[in-house]
Design a protein around this motif. Structure first.
Motif, PDB file in Angstrom:
ATOM      1  N   VAL A  14     -28.604  70.731  14.655  1.00  0.00           N
ATOM      2  CA  VAL A  14     -28.385  69.620  13.732  1.00  0.00           C
ATOM      3  C   VAL A  14     -27.510  68.593  14.433  1.00  0.00           C
ATOM      4  O   VAL A  14     -26.418  68.909  14.914  1.00  0.00           O
ATOM      5  N   SER A  15     -28.002  67.375  14.517  1.00  0.00           N
ATOM      6  CA  SER A  15     -27.223  66.310  15.158  1.00  0.00           C
ATOM      7  C   SER A  15     -26.440  65.567  14.095  1.00  0.00           C
ATOM      8  O   SER A  15     -27.013  64.973  13.190  1.00  0.00           O
ATOM      9  N   ILE A  16     -25.130  65.643  14.189  1.00  0.00           N
ATOM     10  CA  ILE A  16     -24.270  64.988  13.215  1.00  0.00           C
ATOM     11  C   ILE A  16     -23.667  63.745  13.855  1.00  0.00           C
ATOM     12  O   ILE A  16     -23.087  63.793  14.936  1.00  0.00           O
ATOM     13  N   SER A  17     -23.819  62.631  13.178  1.00  0.00           N
ATOM     14  CA  SER A  17     -23.404  61.354  13.754  1.00  0.00           C
ATOM     15  C   SER A  17     -22.003  60.938  13.326  1.00  0.00           C
ATOM     16  O   SER A  17     -21.612  59.811  13.517  1.00  0.00           O
ATOM     17  N   THR A  18     -21.224  61.891  12.756  1.00  0.00           N
ATOM     18  CA  THR A  18     -19.910  61.534  12.238  1.00  0.00           C
ATOM     19  C   THR A  18     -19.013  60.946  13.320  1.00  0.00           C
ATOM     20  O   THR A  18     -18.284  59.987  13.103  1.00  0.00           O
ATOM     21  N   PHE A  19     -19.091  61.539  14.537  1.00  0.00           N
ATOM     22  CA  PHE A  19     -18.180  61.114  15.582  1.00  0.00           C
ATOM     23  C   PHE A  19     -18.621  59.808  16.230  1.00  0.00           C
ATOM     24  O   PHE A  19     -17.930  59.277  17.082  1.00  0.00           O
ATOM     25  N   ASP A  20     -19.794  59.293  15.873  1.00  0.00           N
ATOM     26  CA  ASP A  20     -20.261  58.021  16.405  1.00  0.00           C
ATOM     27  C   ASP A  20     -19.963  56.868  15.464  1.00  0.00           C
ATOM     28  O   ASP A  20     -20.314  55.735  15.746  1.00  0.00           O
ATOM     29  N   ARG A  21     -19.342  57.157  14.342  1.00  0.00           N
ATOM     30  CA  ARG A  21     -19.090  56.118  13.358  1.00  0.00           C
ATOM     31  C   ARG A  21     -18.078  55.115  13.891  1.00  0.00           C
ATOM     32  O   ARG A  21     -17.031  55.477  14.437  1.00  0.00           O
ATOM     33  N   LYS A  22     -18.390  53.845  13.726  1.00  0.00           N
ATOM     34  CA  LYS A  22     -17.529  52.773  14.221  1.00  0.00           C
ATOM     35  C   LYS A  22     -16.397  52.456  13.246  1.00  0.00           C
ATOM     36  O   LYS A  22     -15.471  51.727  13.594  1.00  0.00           O
ATOM     37  N   ASP A  23     -16.485  52.995  12.001  1.00  0.00           N
ATOM     38  CA  ASP A  23     -15.457  52.647  11.023  1.00  0.00           C
ATOM     39  C   ASP A  23     -14.309  53.648  10.995  1.00  0.00           C
ATOM     40  O   ASP A  23     -13.399  53.528  10.188  1.00  0.00           O
ATOM     41  N   LEU A  24     -14.339  54.665  11.868  1.00  0.00           N
ATOM     42  CA  LEU A  24     -13.254  55.631  11.950  1.00  0.00           C
ATOM     43  C   LEU A  24     -12.366  55.295  13.141  1.00  0.00           C
ATOM     44  O   LEU A  24     -12.847  55.099  14.251  1.00  0.00           O
ATOM     45  N   VAL A  25     -11.060  55.225  12.911  1.00  0.00           N
ATOM     46  CA  VAL A  25     -10.121  54.859  13.969  1.00  0.00           C
ATOM     47  C   VAL A  25      -8.943  55.821  13.968  1.00  0.00           C
ATOM     48  O   VAL A  25      -8.685  56.532  12.989  1.00  0.00           O
ATOM     49  N   VAL A  26      -8.216  55.849  15.090  1.00  0.00           N
ATOM     50  CA  VAL A  26      -6.981  56.617  15.220  1.00  0.00           C
ATOM     51  C   VAL A  26      -5.876  55.627  15.586  1.00  0.00           C
ATOM     52  O   VAL A  26      -6.155  54.491  15.993  1.00  0.00           O
ATOM     53  N   PRO A  27      -4.604  56.019  15.425  1.00  0.00           N
ATOM     54  CA  PRO A  27      -3.519  55.096  15.751  1.00  0.00           C
ATOM     55  C   PRO A  27      -3.637  54.549  17.170  1.00  0.00           C
ATOM     56  O   PRO A  27      -3.821  55.289  18.129  1.00  0.00           O
ATOM     57  N   GLY A  28      -3.532  53.232  17.291  1.00  0.00           N
ATOM     58  CA  GLY A  28      -3.622  52.582  18.584  1.00  0.00           C
ATOM     59  C   GLY A  28      -4.974  51.972  18.881  1.00  0.00           C
ATOM     60  O   GLY A  28      -5.099  51.161  19.798  1.00  0.00           O
ATOM     61  N   ASP A  29      -5.993  52.338  18.094  1.00  0.00           N
ATOM     62  CA  ASP A  29      -7.324  51.756  18.299  1.00  0.00           C
ATOM     63  C   ASP A  29      -7.321  50.280  17.895  1.00  0.00           C
ATOM     64  O   ASP A  29      -6.757  49.912  16.858  1.00  0.00           O
ATOM     65  N   VAL A  30      -7.952  49.463  18.731  1.00  0.00           N
ATOM     66  CA  VAL A  30      -8.089  48.048  18.409  1.00  0.00           C
ATOM     67  C   VAL A  30      -9.259  47.878  17.443  1.00  0.00           C
ATOM     68  O   VAL A  30     -10.386  48.272  17.739  1.00  0.00           O
ATOM     69  N   ILE A  31      -8.980  47.299  16.284  1.00  0.00           N
ATOM     70  CA  ILE A  31     -10.020  47.100  15.271  1.00  0.00           C
ATOM     71  C   ILE A  31     -10.800  45.833  15.566  1.00  0.00           C
ATOM     72  O   ILE A  31     -12.024  45.820  15.539  1.00  0.00           O
ATOM     73  N   THR A  32     -10.099  44.762  15.850  1.00  0.00           N
ATOM     74  CA  THR A  32     -10.756  43.501  16.172  1.00  0.00           C
ATOM     75  C   THR A  32      -9.795  42.586  16.928  1.00  0.00           C
ATOM     76  O   THR A  32      -8.570  42.686  16.768  1.00  0.00           O
ATOM     77  N   SER A  33     -10.369  41.729  17.762  1.00  0.00           N
ATOM     78  CA  SER A  33      -9.579  40.720  18.473  1.00  0.00           C
ATOM     79  C   SER A  33      -9.692  39.357  17.807  1.00  0.00           C
ATOM     80  O   SER A  33      -9.088  38.381  18.276  1.00  0.00           O
ATOM     81  N   ASP A  34     -10.481  39.293  16.734  1.00  0.00           N
ATOM     82  CA  ASP A  34     -10.674  38.042  16.003  1.00  0.00           C
ATOM     83  C   ASP A  34      -9.409  37.723  15.201  1.00  0.00           C
ATOM     84  O   ASP A  34      -8.998  38.508  14.335  1.00  0.00           O
TER      85      ASP A  34
END
Length: 268
Positions: A14-34
């Motif tokens: 079973v291929s689970i795409s949870t870890f490929d989600r772009k809306d999950l972040v950890v402390p220090g992740d850049v969300i946007t440069s805009d």
């Protein structure tokens, strides 16, 4: 000495795409440069970049960006369904534990008293508050099982009250408190919210509720969102095992994998 052994089974990957989600972040992740976005809760600005300060899900509302933590105490919003337990009876109000940062308050003037009649709240009502709800009571709930889980695992839906086809009902509180109970055969609307069934629960109903309880713990252990479909699929996947075996790590993993596969097939 008896030993409990299980033979290996062939599992469909079973291929689970949870870890490929772009809306999950950890402390220090850049969300946007805009620089056109506004900073919300769970974010901070560093070198003109909006950065996550907590681990969680990125939420965007127009130009506002915030991060909803994956693990946190419940923070209630208007319209949330919660399951609460009475912790204290005060003057004209009850204090309620709702898995939040602070105890909630239920005012005597905000509830429908038994019978559902419309009348003024009198001093007599205040003196008999413990006859309606006393310490330790779950608000307006009869016999069943309370399961306490993380609020982040409860999927927000239009309704959080479900009568499952297996013969039991579930209330998925946004605060992480989940109530399992036998599906009532007949609802009494005149009870004013205080109808409580004290009829004996049959053995078959207790087995269904116990199986659902263990399924909830299995889904929560693997961080699967809880809603009516995921709970029902997990229940169906567990039927080949005894209730007491569901919480065994190898059985739990097998059941959750089957549940994930069913959910992916439904989405696809």
């Amino acid at each position: 000495m008896a030993a409990d052994m299980r033979l290996p089974t062939l599992r469909k990957p079973v291929s689970i795409s949870t870890f490929d989600r772009k809306d999950l972040v950890v402390p220090g992740d850049v969300i946007t440069s805009d620089t056109g976005f506004m900073r919300g809760h769970g974010t901070y600005v560093e070198e003109d970049k909006l950065t996550a300060s907590v681990a969680g899900e990125v939420q965007r509302v127009d130009k506002l960006i915030c991060v909803r933590p994956l693990k946190t105490r419940f923070n209630g919003e208007v319209g949330d369904v919660v399951v609460g337990r009475i912790t204290e009876v005060q003057q004209k109000r009850w204090k309620v534990e709702t898995n939040s940062r602070l105890d909630s308050v239920l005012l005597l003037s905000s509830v429908n008293l038994p019978g559902g009649e419309l009348r003024r709240r009198s001093a007599e009502d205040e003196l008999t508050m413990r006859e309606y709800l006393q310490e330790g009571d779950l608000i307006s709930l009869g016999q069943g099982v309370l399961v306490q889980l993380s609020p982040s695992l409860i999927k927000r839906q239009k309704t959080h009250f479900h009568n499952l086809p297996c013969g039991a009902s579930i209330i998925l509180g946004n605060n992480g408190f989940v109530w399992l109970y036998p599906t009532p055969g007949q609802q009494e609307e005149e009870a004013g919210g205080f109808y409580t069934s004290l009829e004996p629960v049959t053995l078959s109903d207790r087995e269904v509720i116990s199986r659902l309880r263990n399924c909830l713990f299995a889904l929560a252990a693997h961080k699967i969102l809880l809603y009516d479909t995921s709970v029902l699929y997990c229940y169906e996947s567990s039927l080949q095992h005894q209730v007491k075996d569901i919480l065994k790590p190898e059985v739990m993993e097998e059941i959750v994998m089957l549940t994930q596969q069913k959910l992916l097939e439904q989405e696809g």
